[in-house]
Write an enzyme that holds these catalytic residues in place. Structure first.
Site, PDB file in Angstrom:
ATOM      1  N   LYS A 152       0.854  -1.170  -0.033  1.00 54.69           N
ATOM      2  CA  LYS A 152       0.116  -0.103  -0.119  1.00 54.69           C
ATOM      3  C   LYS A 152       0.941   1.205  -0.063  1.00 54.69           C
ATOM      4  O   LYS A 152       1.815   1.282   0.462  1.00 54.69           O
ATOM      5  CB  LYS A 152      -0.759  -0.189   1.417  1.00 54.69           C
ATOM      6  N   SER A 172      -9.720   1.199   2.809  1.00 50.65           N
ATOM      7  CA  SER A 172      -8.850   2.003   1.934  1.00 50.65           C
ATOM      8  C   SER A 172      -7.863   1.294   1.074  1.00 50.65           C
ATOM      9  O   SER A 172      -7.253   1.884   0.176  1.00 50.65           O
ATOM     10  CB  SER A 172      -8.224   3.073   2.850  1.00 50.65           C
ATOM     11  N   SER A 185     -10.268  -1.233   6.859  1.00 52.49           N
ATOM     12  CA  SER A 185      -9.495  -1.206   5.545  1.00 52.49           C
ATOM     13  C   SER A 185      -9.018  -2.415   4.983  1.00 52.49           C
ATOM     14  O   SER A 185      -8.404  -2.044   3.678  1.00 52.49           O
ATOM     15  CB  SER A 185      -8.581   0.079   5.561  1.00 52.49           C
TER      16      SER A 185
END
Lengths: 494, 90
Positions: A78, A153, A177
Protein backbone atom coordinates in the site's frame (compact mmCIF):
# COMPACT_ATOMS: atom_id res chain seq x y z
CA UNK A 1 3.00 -20.47 -18.60
CA UNK A 2 2.35 -20.39 -14.85
CA UNK A 3 -1.16 -20.96 -13.51
CA UNK A 4 -1.30 -17.77 -11.41
CA UNK A 5 -4.83 -18.11 -10.09
CA UNK A 6 -4.13 -21.36 -8.22
CA UNK A 7 -0.80 -20.41 -6.71
CA UNK A 8 -0.17 -20.31 -2.98
CA UNK A 9 2.96 -19.23 -1.12
CA UNK A 10 3.82 -22.85 -0.31
CA UNK A 11 3.27 -24.03 -3.90
CA UNK A 12 5.48 -21.23 -5.20
CA UNK A 13 8.16 -22.05 -2.65
CA UNK A 14 8.17 -25.70 -3.74
CA UNK A 15 8.35 -24.68 -7.40
CA UNK A 16 11.32 -22.38 -6.72
CA UNK A 17 13.08 -25.19 -4.88
CA UNK A 18 12.41 -27.80 -7.54
CA UNK A 19 13.38 -25.40 -10.30
CA UNK A 20 9.96 -25.60 -11.98
CA UNK A 21 10.22 -21.85 -12.47
CA UNK A 22 12.52 -19.09 -11.24
CA UNK A 23 11.76 -15.99 -9.16
CA UNK A 24 12.21 -13.89 -12.28
CA UNK A 25 9.93 -16.05 -14.42
CA UNK A 26 7.17 -15.77 -11.85
CA UNK A 27 7.44 -12.03 -11.41
CA UNK A 28 7.54 -11.58 -15.20
CA UNK A 29 4.19 -13.42 -15.41
CA UNK A 30 2.72 -10.95 -12.92
CA UNK A 31 4.24 -8.01 -14.80
CA UNK A 32 2.50 -9.26 -17.96
CA UNK A 33 -0.89 -9.29 -16.25
CA UNK A 34 -0.18 -5.85 -14.78
CA UNK A 35 0.59 -4.49 -18.23
CA UNK A 36 -2.67 -5.92 -19.50
CA UNK A 37 -4.98 -4.94 -16.64
CA UNK A 38 -3.60 -2.11 -14.58
CA UNK A 39 -4.69 0.73 -16.87
CA UNK A 40 -8.30 -0.29 -16.29
CA UNK A 41 -8.18 -1.55 -12.68
CA UNK A 42 -5.65 1.03 -11.35
CA UNK A 43 -4.44 -1.28 -8.59
CA UNK A 44 -0.88 0.01 -8.76
CA UNK A 45 0.19 3.64 -8.71
CA UNK A 46 3.73 2.62 -9.56
CA UNK A 47 5.63 -0.51 -10.52
CA UNK A 48 9.07 -0.25 -8.93
CA UNK A 49 11.90 -0.06 -11.45
CA UNK A 50 14.07 -2.54 -9.55
CA UNK A 51 11.64 -5.51 -9.55
CA UNK A 52 13.80 -7.72 -11.79
CA UNK A 53 16.91 -6.99 -9.72
CA UNK A 54 14.97 -7.99 -6.62
CA UNK A 55 14.07 -11.25 -8.37
CA UNK A 56 17.73 -11.92 -9.19
CA UNK A 57 18.69 -11.29 -5.56
CA UNK A 58 15.96 -13.68 -4.41
CA UNK A 59 17.16 -16.37 -6.81
CA UNK A 60 20.65 -16.12 -5.28
CA UNK A 61 19.17 -17.00 -1.90
CA UNK A 62 17.90 -20.26 -3.33
CA UNK A 63 21.39 -20.97 -4.69
CA UNK A 64 23.22 -20.25 -1.48
CA UNK A 65 20.68 -21.92 0.76
CA UNK A 66 19.48 -18.83 2.67
CA UNK A 67 15.99 -18.81 1.14
CA UNK A 68 12.99 -18.63 3.46
CA UNK A 69 9.32 -19.30 2.75
CA UNK A 70 8.87 -15.67 1.62
CA UNK A 71 11.92 -15.53 -0.66
CA UNK A 72 10.87 -14.60 -4.19
CA UNK A 73 7.20 -14.16 -3.19
CA UNK A 74 5.71 -11.22 -5.14
CA UNK A 75 4.08 -8.65 -2.82
CA UNK A 76 2.19 -5.45 -3.58
CA UNK A 77 2.39 -2.80 -0.85
CA UNK A 78 0.00 0.00 0.00
CA UNK A 79 1.12 3.54 -0.81
CA UNK A 80 1.43 4.45 2.90
CA UNK A 81 4.18 1.90 3.64
CA UNK A 82 7.69 3.34 3.39
CA UNK A 83 10.23 1.64 1.10
CA UNK A 84 13.53 3.51 1.05
CA UNK A 85 14.31 5.40 -2.13
CA UNK A 86 10.78 4.86 -3.49
CA UNK A 87 7.79 7.17 -3.57
CA UNK A 88 5.14 6.91 -0.85
CA UNK A 89 2.26 9.35 -1.24
CA UNK A 90 -0.53 7.85 0.90
CA UNK A 91 -2.87 8.51 -2.03
CA UNK A 92 -2.59 12.24 -1.38
CA UNK A 93 -1.57 15.22 -3.43
CA UNK A 94 0.15 16.74 -0.41
CA UNK A 95 2.71 13.91 -0.54
CA UNK A 96 3.15 13.79 -4.32
CA UNK A 97 6.82 13.10 -5.08
CA UNK A 98 7.56 12.30 -1.44
CA UNK A 99 10.38 9.73 -1.42
CA UNK A 100 10.81 7.47 1.61
CA UNK A 101 14.16 8.07 3.31
CA UNK A 102 14.05 4.84 5.29
CA UNK A 103 12.41 1.41 5.22
CA UNK A 104 9.38 0.66 7.33
CA UNK A 105 10.04 -2.28 9.66
CA UNK A 106 7.69 -4.54 7.67
CA UNK A 107 9.49 -3.70 4.40
CA UNK A 108 12.85 -4.26 6.04
CA UNK A 109 11.68 -7.70 7.14
CA UNK A 110 10.33 -8.58 3.68
CA UNK A 111 13.58 -7.40 2.06
CA UNK A 112 15.67 -9.45 4.45
CA UNK A 113 13.71 -12.54 3.52
CA UNK A 114 14.07 -11.72 -0.18
CA UNK A 115 10.39 -11.11 -0.91
CA UNK A 116 9.81 -9.16 -4.12
CA UNK A 117 8.10 -5.80 -3.78
CA UNK A 118 6.40 -5.23 -7.12
CA UNK A 119 4.94 -1.82 -6.57
CA UNK A 120 2.84 0.54 -4.48
CA UNK A 121 -0.93 0.32 -4.60
CA UNK A 122 -3.72 2.83 -4.75
CA UNK A 123 -5.62 3.77 -1.60
CA UNK A 124 -8.12 6.25 -0.25
CA UNK A 125 -6.29 9.45 0.62
CA UNK A 126 -4.47 8.89 3.94
CA UNK A 127 -6.51 5.66 4.23
CA UNK A 128 -9.71 7.68 4.70
CA UNK A 129 -12.48 5.90 2.88
CA UNK A 130 -14.14 2.59 2.18
CA UNK A 131 -14.03 2.51 -1.62
CA UNK A 132 -10.63 3.80 -2.88
CA UNK A 133 -12.47 6.69 -4.50
CA UNK A 134 -10.89 9.47 -2.42
CA UNK A 135 -7.40 8.80 -3.81
CA UNK A 136 -5.81 11.81 -5.51
CA UNK A 137 -4.67 9.36 -8.21
CA UNK A 138 -7.97 8.07 -9.54
CA UNK A 139 -10.31 5.27 -8.49
CA UNK A 140 -9.47 1.56 -8.48
CA UNK A 141 -11.97 -0.89 -9.94
CA UNK A 142 -13.29 -4.20 -8.68
CA UNK A 143 -12.05 -7.07 -10.88
CA UNK A 144 -15.37 -8.92 -10.38
CA UNK A 145 -17.27 -6.01 -11.94
CA UNK A 146 -15.33 -2.99 -13.12
CA UNK A 147 -18.32 -0.68 -12.64
CA UNK A 148 -18.03 -1.34 -8.91
CA UNK A 149 -15.62 -0.29 -6.16
CA UNK A 150 -13.07 -2.71 -4.72
CA UNK A 151 -13.69 -1.38 -1.20
CA UNK A 152 -11.13 0.57 0.74
CA UNK A 153 -9.04 2.08 1.93
CA UNK A 154 -6.57 -0.65 0.87
CA UNK A 155 -8.46 -1.17 -2.40
CA UNK A 156 -5.39 -1.23 -4.63
CA UNK A 157 -3.74 -3.98 -2.57
CA UNK A 158 -6.95 -6.04 -2.78
CA UNK A 159 -7.31 -5.56 -6.55
CA UNK A 160 -3.65 -6.48 -7.08
CA UNK A 161 -4.22 -9.90 -5.50
CA UNK A 162 -7.76 -10.52 -6.80
CA UNK A 163 -6.64 -9.52 -10.31
CA UNK A 164 -3.57 -11.82 -10.21
CA UNK A 165 -1.18 -8.86 -10.32
CA UNK A 166 0.61 -10.04 -7.15
CA UNK A 167 0.46 -13.23 -5.13
CA UNK A 168 -0.17 -11.44 -1.84
CA UNK A 169 -0.15 -7.87 -0.54
CA UNK A 170 0.02 -5.61 2.47
CA UNK A 171 -2.58 -3.05 3.38
CA UNK A 172 -3.29 -1.20 6.60
CA UNK A 173 -6.39 -1.10 8.78
CA UNK A 174 -7.76 1.61 10.97
CA UNK A 175 -11.35 0.39 10.75
CA UNK A 176 -11.93 -2.39 8.23
CA UNK A 177 -9.61 -1.05 5.53
CA UNK A 178 -8.37 -4.56 4.75
CA UNK A 179 -11.31 -6.76 5.78
CA UNK A 180 -13.84 -4.71 3.78
CA UNK A 181 -11.89 -4.74 0.46
CA UNK A 182 -11.06 -8.43 1.11
CA UNK A 183 -14.81 -8.93 1.37
CA UNK A 184 -15.60 -7.00 -1.84
CA UNK A 185 -12.82 -8.77 -3.80
CA UNK A 186 -13.30 -12.34 -2.55
CA UNK A 187 -10.05 -12.49 -0.57
CA UNK A 188 -8.82 -13.32 2.90
CA UNK A 189 -7.85 -10.29 5.01
CA UNK A 190 -6.43 -10.30 8.52
CA UNK A 191 -6.47 -7.43 11.00
CA UNK A 192 -3.88 -8.51 13.60
CA UNK A 193 -4.00 -7.74 17.31
CA UNK A 194 -3.10 -4.12 18.06
CA UNK A 195 0.64 -4.18 18.77
CA UNK A 196 1.34 -7.49 16.99
CA UNK A 197 2.90 -5.98 13.84
CA UNK A 198 5.19 -2.93 13.80
CA UNK A 199 3.86 0.35 12.41
CA UNK A 200 7.29 1.97 12.23
CA UNK A 201 7.44 3.58 8.79
CA UNK A 202 3.71 3.54 8.12
CA UNK A 203 2.11 6.90 7.35
CA UNK A 204 -0.25 7.14 10.32
CA UNK A 205 -3.95 7.91 10.38
CA UNK A 206 -5.31 6.96 13.82
CA UNK A 207 -2.49 5.78 16.07
CA UNK A 208 -4.63 4.00 18.61
CA UNK A 209 -6.23 1.92 15.83
CA UNK A 210 -3.83 1.45 12.89
CA UNK A 211 -2.40 -1.98 12.07
CA UNK A 212 -0.50 -3.35 9.07
CA UNK A 213 -2.71 -6.10 7.65
CA UNK A 214 -2.11 -8.75 4.97
CA UNK A 215 -4.27 -9.91 2.02
CA UNK A 216 -4.11 -13.37 0.46
CA UNK A 217 -6.21 -15.74 -1.60
CA UNK A 218 -6.37 -18.27 1.23
CA UNK A 219 -6.00 -18.43 4.99
CA UNK A 220 -2.63 -20.22 4.94
CA UNK A 221 -0.95 -17.44 2.89
CA UNK A 222 -2.16 -14.79 5.32
CA UNK A 223 -0.97 -16.92 8.23
CA UNK A 224 2.52 -17.22 6.72
CA UNK A 225 2.77 -13.44 6.25
CA UNK A 226 1.50 -12.74 9.75
CA UNK A 227 3.99 -15.16 11.30
CA UNK A 228 6.83 -13.53 9.38
CA UNK A 229 5.90 -9.96 10.33
CA UNK A 230 4.65 -10.30 13.88
CA UNK A 231 7.61 -9.56 16.10
CA UNK A 232 8.63 -7.02 18.68
CA UNK A 233 10.00 -3.76 17.28
CA UNK A 234 11.58 -1.22 19.66
CA UNK A 235 10.96 1.45 16.99
CA UNK A 236 7.20 1.21 17.57
CA UNK A 237 6.27 2.05 21.15
CA UNK A 238 2.98 0.16 20.79
CA UNK A 239 4.71 -3.01 19.64
CA UNK A 240 4.25 -5.74 22.24
CA UNK A 241 7.55 -6.85 23.71
CA UNK A 242 7.91 -10.29 25.20
CA UNK A 243 8.92 -8.43 28.38
CA UNK A 244 6.18 -5.83 28.40
CA UNK A 245 3.15 -6.46 30.56
CA UNK A 246 0.59 -8.14 28.30
CA UNK A 247 -2.72 -6.37 28.30
CA UNK A 248 -4.55 -8.23 31.00
CA UNK A 249 -7.28 -8.64 28.42
CA UNK A 250 -5.37 -11.06 26.29
CA UNK A 251 -5.87 -14.32 28.09
CA UNK A 252 -8.15 -16.75 26.42
CA UNK A 253 -9.25 -19.17 29.12
CA UNK A 254 -9.96 -21.78 26.49
CA UNK A 255 -6.96 -23.55 25.10
CA UNK A 256 -6.69 -23.89 21.36
CA UNK A 257 -3.39 -25.67 21.35
CA UNK A 258 -4.97 -29.01 22.12
CA UNK A 259 -6.82 -29.06 18.80
CA UNK A 260 -10.38 -28.89 19.98
CA UNK A 261 -13.27 -30.64 18.32
CA UNK A 262 -15.96 -28.22 19.44
CA UNK A 263 -15.57 -24.51 18.72
CA UNK A 264 -17.85 -22.16 20.56
CA UNK A 265 -18.82 -19.31 18.25
CA UNK A 266 -20.73 -16.31 19.55
CA UNK A 267 -23.07 -14.50 17.16
CA UNK A 268 -24.41 -11.05 18.16
CA UNK A 269 -27.65 -11.40 16.16
CA UNK A 270 -29.09 -8.21 17.69
CA UNK A 271 -26.49 -6.12 15.81
CA UNK A 272 -27.85 -7.20 12.42
CA UNK A 273 -31.46 -6.13 12.93
CA UNK A 274 -31.13 -3.01 10.82
CA UNK A 275 -29.14 -1.91 7.78
CA UNK A 276 -27.95 -5.32 6.60
CA UNK A 277 -28.78 -6.41 3.06
CA UNK A 278 -31.19 -9.42 3.17
CA UNK A 279 -28.98 -11.39 0.76
CA UNK A 280 -26.00 -10.87 3.10
CA UNK A 281 -28.06 -12.08 6.07
CA UNK A 282 -29.17 -15.17 4.20
CA UNK A 283 -25.59 -16.01 3.24
CA UNK A 284 -24.39 -15.41 6.79
CA UNK A 285 -27.05 -17.72 8.22
CA UNK A 286 -26.01 -20.40 5.74
CA UNK A 287 -22.40 -20.05 6.81
CA UNK A 288 -23.36 -20.32 10.47
CA UNK A 289 -25.43 -23.41 9.65
CA UNK A 290 -22.41 -24.99 7.94
CA UNK A 291 -20.28 -24.28 10.99
CA UNK A 292 -22.95 -25.75 13.23
CA UNK A 293 -23.28 -28.86 11.05
CA UNK A 294 -19.53 -29.34 11.22
CA UNK A 295 -19.59 -29.49 15.00
CA UNK A 296 -19.31 -25.87 16.15
CA UNK A 297 -21.51 -24.71 18.97
CA UNK A 298 -23.32 -21.49 18.06
CA UNK A 299 -24.19 -19.19 20.95
CA UNK A 300 -26.40 -16.09 20.81
CA UNK A 301 -24.44 -13.26 22.44
CA UNK A 302 -25.29 -9.66 23.31
CA UNK A 303 -22.86 -6.78 22.76
CA UNK A 304 -24.89 -3.74 23.86
CA UNK A 305 -22.00 -1.23 23.76
CA UNK A 306 -20.57 -2.53 20.47
CA UNK A 307 -23.74 -1.21 18.88
CA UNK A 308 -22.16 2.25 19.27
CA UNK A 309 -18.77 1.25 17.84
CA UNK A 310 -18.99 3.24 14.65
CA UNK A 311 -20.20 6.40 16.41
CA UNK A 312 -17.31 6.13 18.88
CA UNK A 313 -14.92 5.46 16.01
CA UNK A 314 -16.04 8.54 14.07
CA UNK A 315 -15.14 10.68 17.07
CA UNK A 316 -11.87 9.04 18.14
CA UNK A 317 -10.41 8.59 14.65
CA UNK A 318 -10.95 12.20 13.42
CA UNK A 319 -9.49 13.47 16.70
CA UNK A 320 -6.34 11.46 16.02
CA UNK A 321 -6.37 12.48 12.34
CA UNK A 322 -6.51 16.17 13.18
CA UNK A 323 -3.35 15.92 15.29
CA UNK A 324 -1.54 13.40 13.06
CA UNK A 325 -2.02 15.31 9.84
CA UNK A 326 -0.80 18.59 11.28
CA UNK A 327 2.71 17.46 10.27
CA UNK A 328 1.81 17.94 6.60
CA UNK A 329 2.46 21.63 6.27
CA UNK A 330 4.18 22.08 2.90
CA UNK A 331 7.50 22.78 4.57
CA UNK A 332 9.78 19.76 4.47
CA UNK A 333 8.49 17.43 1.76
CA UNK A 334 5.70 16.93 -0.72
CA UNK A 335 3.43 19.60 -2.12
CA UNK A 336 4.07 23.23 -1.17
CA UNK A 337 1.96 26.18 -2.33
CA UNK A 338 3.25 29.72 -2.81
CA UNK A 339 2.31 32.26 -0.15
CA UNK A 340 3.27 35.74 1.01
CA UNK A 341 4.17 34.60 4.50
CA UNK A 342 4.52 31.41 6.51
CA UNK A 343 0.87 31.28 7.61
CA UNK A 344 -0.30 31.62 4.03
CA UNK A 345 2.02 28.80 2.87
CA UNK A 346 0.49 26.55 5.54
CA UNK A 347 -3.10 27.50 4.71
CA UNK A 348 -2.69 27.13 0.96
CA UNK A 349 -0.53 24.00 1.00
CA UNK A 350 -3.03 22.23 3.25
CA UNK A 351 -6.06 23.70 1.49
CA UNK A 352 -4.90 22.55 -1.95
CA UNK A 353 -2.90 19.49 -0.86
CA UNK A 354 -5.64 17.69 1.10
CA UNK A 355 -8.68 16.26 -0.65
CA UNK A 356 -12.29 16.59 0.48
CA UNK A 357 -12.45 13.66 2.90
CA UNK A 358 -9.14 14.48 4.59
CA UNK A 359 -10.26 18.09 5.13
CA UNK A 360 -13.61 16.92 6.44
CA UNK A 361 -12.01 14.61 9.01
CA UNK A 362 -9.37 17.12 10.10
CA UNK A 363 -12.08 19.71 10.76
CA UNK A 364 -14.32 17.18 12.47
CA UNK A 365 -11.43 16.15 14.70
CA UNK A 366 -10.61 19.75 15.48
CA UNK A 367 -14.25 20.24 16.45
CA UNK A 368 -14.62 17.22 18.76
CA UNK A 369 -11.41 18.16 20.54
CA UNK A 370 -12.29 21.81 20.99
CA UNK A 371 -13.24 23.43 24.25
CA UNK A 372 -16.88 22.95 25.06
CA UNK A 373 -17.29 19.80 22.95
CA UNK A 374 -14.43 17.72 24.29
CA UNK A 375 -16.42 16.16 27.13
CA UNK A 376 -19.58 15.55 25.15
CA UNK A 377 -17.78 13.89 22.24
CA UNK A 378 -14.19 12.79 22.70
CA UNK A 379 -14.28 11.98 26.38
CA UNK A 380 -17.56 10.13 26.06
CA UNK A 381 -16.29 8.21 23.04
CA UNK A 382 -13.18 6.92 24.79
CA UNK A 383 -15.29 5.77 27.72
CA UNK A 384 -17.64 3.93 25.38
CA UNK A 385 -14.58 2.43 23.71
CA UNK A 386 -13.40 1.07 27.07
CA UNK A 387 -16.82 -0.48 27.63
CA UNK A 388 -16.74 -2.09 24.18
CA UNK A 389 -13.34 -3.56 24.92
CA UNK A 390 -14.53 -4.79 28.30
CA UNK A 391 -17.65 -6.47 26.92
CA UNK A 392 -15.73 -8.17 24.11
CA UNK A 393 -13.12 -9.50 26.52
CA UNK A 394 -15.90 -10.69 28.86
CA UNK A 395 -17.65 -12.41 25.95
CA UNK A 396 -14.46 -14.33 25.15
CA UNK A 397 -14.70 -15.98 28.53
CA UNK A 398 -17.71 -17.89 27.18
CA UNK A 399 -16.96 -18.25 23.48
CA UNK A 400 -13.82 -18.92 21.43
CA UNK A 401 -14.74 -16.64 18.55
CA UNK A 402 -17.28 -14.05 17.50
CA UNK A 403 -18.74 -14.23 13.98
CA UNK A 404 -20.47 -11.49 11.96
CA UNK A 405 -20.91 -10.68 8.28
CA UNK A 406 -17.81 -8.68 7.22
CA UNK A 407 -19.86 -5.94 5.54
CA UNK A 408 -23.56 -5.03 5.38
CA UNK A 409 -23.59 -5.05 1.54
CA UNK A 410 -21.58 -6.47 -1.34
CA UNK A 411 -19.45 -4.20 -3.58
CA UNK A 412 -21.36 -1.08 -4.63
CA UNK A 413 -21.21 1.01 -7.80
CA UNK A 414 -18.49 3.58 -8.42
CA UNK A 415 -19.73 7.04 -7.47
CA UNK A 416 -22.22 5.67 -4.97
CA UNK A 417 -22.11 7.07 -1.40
CA UNK A 418 -19.45 9.62 -2.38
CA UNK A 419 -21.66 12.58 -1.53
CA UNK A 420 -23.08 11.00 1.61
CA UNK A 421 -20.24 10.57 4.12
CA UNK A 422 -22.38 8.79 6.73
CA UNK A 423 -23.60 6.19 4.19
CA UNK A 424 -19.95 5.54 3.30
CA UNK A 425 -18.95 5.28 6.96
CA UNK A 426 -21.64 2.64 7.59
CA UNK A 427 -19.73 0.20 5.32
CA UNK A 428 -17.45 -0.48 8.27
CA UNK A 429 -20.08 -1.00 10.94
CA UNK A 430 -19.00 -4.60 11.67
CA UNK A 431 -15.30 -3.81 11.39
CA UNK A 432 -15.20 -1.18 14.14
CA UNK A 433 -15.46 -3.36 17.29
CA UNK A 434 -12.21 -5.25 16.53
CA UNK A 435 -10.23 -2.06 15.89
CA UNK A 436 -11.61 -0.32 18.97
CA UNK A 437 -10.99 -3.34 21.20
CA UNK A 438 -7.63 -4.16 19.59
CA UNK A 439 -8.58 -7.80 19.01
CA UNK A 440 -7.61 -9.66 15.82
CA UNK A 441 -10.18 -10.37 13.10
CA UNK A 442 -10.20 -12.39 9.90
CA UNK A 443 -12.45 -11.87 6.88
CA UNK A 444 -12.91 -14.60 4.32
CA UNK A 445 -15.07 -15.33 1.35
CA UNK A 446 -18.38 -17.12 1.94
CA UNK A 447 -19.89 -17.42 -1.52
CA UNK A 448 -21.32 -15.08 -4.16
CA UNK A 449 -24.52 -13.14 -4.64
CA UNK A 450 -26.82 -13.34 -7.68
CA UNK A 451 -24.59 -10.89 -9.56
CA UNK A 452 -21.49 -12.96 -8.88
CA UNK A 453 -20.14 -10.57 -6.24
CA UNK A 454 -18.36 -12.08 -3.23
CA UNK A 455 -19.90 -12.42 0.23
CA UNK A 456 -17.69 -12.55 3.30
CA UNK A 457 -17.77 -13.76 6.89
CA UNK A 458 -15.70 -12.29 9.71
CA UNK A 459 -14.34 -13.97 12.83
CA UNK A 460 -12.92 -12.12 15.83
CA UNK A 461 -10.70 -13.77 18.44
CA UNK A 462 -9.23 -12.69 21.79
CA UNK A 463 -6.04 -10.58 21.83
CA UNK A 464 -3.04 -12.48 20.44
CA UNK A 465 -5.18 -15.45 19.40
CA UNK A 466 -4.55 -15.11 15.66
CA UNK A 467 -3.99 -18.88 15.65
CA UNK A 468 -7.65 -19.43 16.50
CA UNK A 469 -8.58 -17.37 13.46
CA UNK A 470 -6.31 -19.39 11.19
CA UNK A 471 -7.76 -22.64 12.54
CA UNK A 472 -11.38 -21.64 12.08
CA UNK A 473 -10.56 -20.02 8.73
CA UNK A 474 -9.03 -23.21 7.37
CA UNK A 475 -11.92 -25.21 8.73
CA UNK A 476 -14.34 -22.84 7.01
CA UNK A 477 -12.44 -23.20 3.72
CA UNK A 478 -12.85 -26.97 4.02
CA UNK A 479 -16.57 -26.92 4.75
CA UNK A 480 -17.25 -24.34 2.01
CA UNK A 481 -15.17 -25.71 -0.86
CA UNK A 482 -17.17 -23.68 -3.38
CA UNK A 483 -15.88 -20.41 -1.96
CA UNK A 484 -12.18 -21.16 -2.01
CA UNK A 485 -9.75 -19.14 -4.06
CA UNK A 486 -10.39 -21.31 -7.14
CA UNK A 487 -13.39 -19.29 -8.28
CA UNK A 488 -11.62 -16.21 -9.57
CA UNK A 489 -13.21 -13.26 -11.34
CA UNK A 490 -13.94 -13.86 -14.98
CA UNK A 491 -11.33 -12.76 -17.47
CA UNK A 492 -8.71 -11.92 -14.89
CA UNK A 493 -5.37 -13.68 -14.75
CA UNK A 494 -4.67 -16.83 -16.62
CA UNK B 1 -22.88 24.84 13.83
CA UNK B 2 -22.80 27.74 11.37
CA UNK B 3 -20.46 29.05 8.70
CA UNK B 4 -18.53 31.08 11.30
CA UNK B 5 -17.73 27.86 13.19
CA UNK B 6 -16.45 26.29 9.98
CA UNK B 7 -14.24 29.33 9.36
CA UNK B 8 -12.92 29.15 12.88
CA UNK B 9 -12.13 25.43 12.61
CA UNK B 10 -10.44 25.95 9.24
CA UNK B 11 -8.33 28.70 10.75
CA UNK B 12 -7.34 26.46 13.69
CA UNK B 13 -6.53 23.56 11.37
CA UNK B 14 -4.74 25.89 8.90
CA UNK B 15 -6.76 24.85 5.88
CA UNK B 16 -7.69 27.39 3.24
CA UNK B 17 -11.30 26.95 2.07
CA UNK B 18 -13.29 28.88 -0.52
CA UNK B 19 -16.94 29.83 0.04
CA UNK B 20 -18.35 26.75 -1.72
CA UNK B 21 -16.06 24.44 0.21
CA UNK B 22 -17.13 26.02 3.49
CA UNK B 23 -20.80 25.49 2.65
CA UNK B 24 -20.14 21.89 1.67
CA UNK B 25 -18.22 21.22 4.90
CA UNK B 26 -21.02 22.77 6.94
CA UNK B 27 -23.54 20.46 5.29
CA UNK B 28 -21.35 17.36 5.72
CA UNK B 29 -20.54 18.15 9.34
CA UNK B 30 -24.23 18.51 10.08
CA UNK B 31 -24.88 14.96 8.89
CA UNK B 32 -21.86 13.46 10.60
CA UNK B 33 -22.47 15.18 13.95
CA UNK B 34 -26.10 14.15 13.82
CA UNK B 35 -24.89 10.56 13.47
CA UNK B 36 -22.13 10.51 16.12
CA UNK B 37 -24.23 12.47 18.59
CA UNK B 38 -26.15 9.29 19.52
CA UNK B 39 -23.11 8.54 21.66
CA UNK B 40 -24.48 11.11 24.12
CA UNK B 41 -27.41 8.81 24.83
CA UNK B 42 -25.21 5.86 25.85
CA UNK B 43 -25.65 5.23 29.55
CA UNK B 44 -22.44 4.33 31.33
CA UNK B 45 -22.51 2.83 34.77
CA UNK B 46 -19.83 3.91 37.16
CA UNK B 47 -17.97 0.61 37.14
CA UNK B 48 -14.20 0.64 36.70
CA UNK B 49 -12.72 1.91 33.48
CA UNK B 50 -9.36 0.23 33.25
CA UNK B 51 -7.06 2.07 30.91
CA UNK B 52 -4.38 -0.49 30.25
CA UNK B 53 -2.08 1.83 28.34
CA UNK B 54 1.28 2.76 29.75
CA UNK B 55 4.25 4.85 28.67
CA UNK B 56 7.16 3.27 26.86
CA UNK B 57 10.47 5.02 27.49
CA UNK B 58 13.90 4.66 26.00
CA UNK B 59 17.32 6.09 26.82
CA UNK B 60 18.10 9.26 24.90
CA UNK B 61 21.20 7.88 23.24
CA UNK B 62 22.84 8.98 20.02
CA UNK B 63 22.68 6.12 17.56
CA UNK B 64 23.61 6.04 13.89
CA UNK B 65 20.56 6.07 11.64
CA UNK B 66 20.41 4.54 8.23
CA UNK B 67 18.89 7.55 6.51
CA UNK B 68 21.16 10.29 5.21
CA UNK B 69 20.94 14.01 5.75
CA UNK B 70 21.17 14.45 1.98
CA UNK B 71 18.11 12.32 1.25
CA UNK B 72 16.10 14.47 3.65
CA UNK B 73 17.41 17.80 2.36
CA UNK B 74 16.72 16.74 -1.21
CA UNK B 75 13.00 16.75 -0.45
CA UNK B 76 12.81 20.30 0.90
CA UNK B 77 10.54 22.37 -1.33
CA UNK B 78 12.88 25.34 -0.78
CA UNK B 79 16.40 25.41 0.63
CA UNK B 80 19.53 27.49 0.97
CA UNK B 81 23.01 26.26 1.95
CA UNK B 82 21.57 22.93 3.05
CA UNK B 83 19.04 24.61 5.35
CA UNK B 84 15.29 24.49 5.01
CA UNK B 85 14.11 27.85 3.75
CA UNK B 86 10.77 29.21 4.95
CA UNK B 87 8.89 32.48 4.52
CA UNK B 88 9.18 35.25 7.02
CA UNK B 89 7.46 34.41 10.27
CA UNK B 90 6.87 37.93 11.58
Amino acid sequence: MIDLKNLTIEKVHESFKSGEFTCKELVEEYLKVIKEKNTELNAYLEIYDDVLNQADEAQKKFKDGTATILTGIPFAIKDNILFEGHKASAGSKILENHVAVYDSTVVKELKQQGAILIGRTNMDEFAMGSSTQTSAYGVSRNPYDTSRVPGGSSGGSAVAVAGDMALVSLGTETCGSVRQPASFCGLVGLKPTYGAVSRNGIIAMGNSLDQVSPFGKNVRDVEIIFNALSKYDPMDSTSISPKSPKPSLGENPLSWASGKSVYKIGVPWHLFEKGVDPEIMENFKKSIKKLEDSGCEIIDIKLPYSKYSLEAYYIIMPAEVSTNLSRFDGMRYGFSAEGKNLAEVYMKSRGKGFGKEARRRILLGTYVLSHGYYDAYYNKAIKVREKIKEEIVETFKNVDLIATPTTPTTAFKLGEKLDDPVAMYLCDIFAAPANLAGVPALALSSGKDKNGLPFSIQFMAPHFCENSLFEIGKKFELISPDVKSGSRPKGVGK
Amino acid sequence: MDIKDVENLAELAKIDLNEDEKKQILKDMGGILEYVKTIESVKLDETKLTYDTYNVWREDKIEPQEFSKESIIKQFPDKQDNFLKVKKIL
